[in-house]
Design a protein around this motif. Structure first.
Motif: not given
Length: 259
Positions: A219-223
């Motif tokens: 999730l953090y990478e996608a954000l």
């Protein structure tokens, strides 16, 4: 008149450590200095704010004794960005590998549904943390920075906020969503909203996650967060017989700085 250069090589400026290499120490000697409790070379936050301590990279026996005195008998010392094992007589309560991630193009933006949370909201915040277990959140953690939440039908169901503040940086923490509303994108929205608050101050967001929490890392990478470094989290129990403070020992007395 031309002044000749002195013989020999020019001195090389010292290499300064990056604030995120030791974020607890950097925060407690910087923007969060008013929270700092110090004994010798050891720093920590008050026990009801957040459990993090800062010890030297290569701690001596005296540093461990000072950490024990700050924690008190039966207390624990919790560290991040630290890879040295504690002395053999310290019981390790938990040890986990982790990652440190930094803003690398997060689409930060305020959220119309997010509300600012404060001391009056702490009972609700503690209930949500108890249900979701995002990591350490204590009765005074809300004092560390901005916390935003989303309510549904009057109940707090999601939140995220700020924790460590090394100079120029702010950690996003306590990202949690109640099971009843998961999958609705609330965590992403609150992450963007908190990141927006941080950027508005001219600082850069960063965060930590356990290496095993692959879903959160994705999730953090996608954000728009990227891996900066791998780290570790450690908590160890003060051995019996350590942690007692002598009230007559003025040279070793706990010192609160910045207050």
């Amino acid at each position: 008149m031309t002044v000749p250069h002195p013989a020999g090589p020019r001195p090389v400026p010292p290499v300064l450590a990056h604030p995120l290499d030791s974020p607890v120490h950097a925060a407690l000697t910087g923007p969060h200095a008013h929270f700092a409790e110090r004994r010798g070379r050891v720093l920590r936050y008050p026990a009801d704010v957040t459990p993090w301590n800062a010890v030297p990279d290569a701690p001596l026996a005296q540093d461990w004794a000072d950490a024990a005195a700050l924690a008190g008998p039966g207390g624990s010392v919790t560290l991040t960005a630290f890879h040295e094992p504690p002395p053999a007589d310290w019981e390790i309560l938990f040890h986990a590998e982790g990652v440190q991630m930094v803003d690398d193009g997060v689409d930060a933006a305020p959220d119309a549904e997010a509300v600012r949370l404060g001391p009056a909201d702490v009972p609700e915040m503690l209930e949500l943390v108890g249900r979701t277990r995002p990591g350490p959140f204590l009765p005074r953690t809300v004092e560390l920075g901005t916390y935003l939440g989303i309510r549904r039908h009057g109940t707090l169901v999601a939140m995220a906020g700020e924790r460590l503040r090394p100079p120029g940086w702010t950690e996003i923490s306590a990202v949690c969503t109640d099971e009843s509303v998961r999958g609705q994108g609330m965590a992403s929205r609150l992450l963007r909203a908190v990141a927006h608050e941080i950027r508005e101050r001219g600082e850069t967001p960063f965060l930590h996650a356990a290496s095993a929490n692959t879903g959160a890392i994705r999730l953090y990478e996608a954000l728009g967060f990227r891996l900066r470094r791998r780290t570790a989290f450690l908590s160890a129990l003060v051995p019996p017989g350590l942690g007692t403070r002598n009230p007559d020992d003025r040279t070793g007395r706990l010192e609160q700085t910045g207050r």
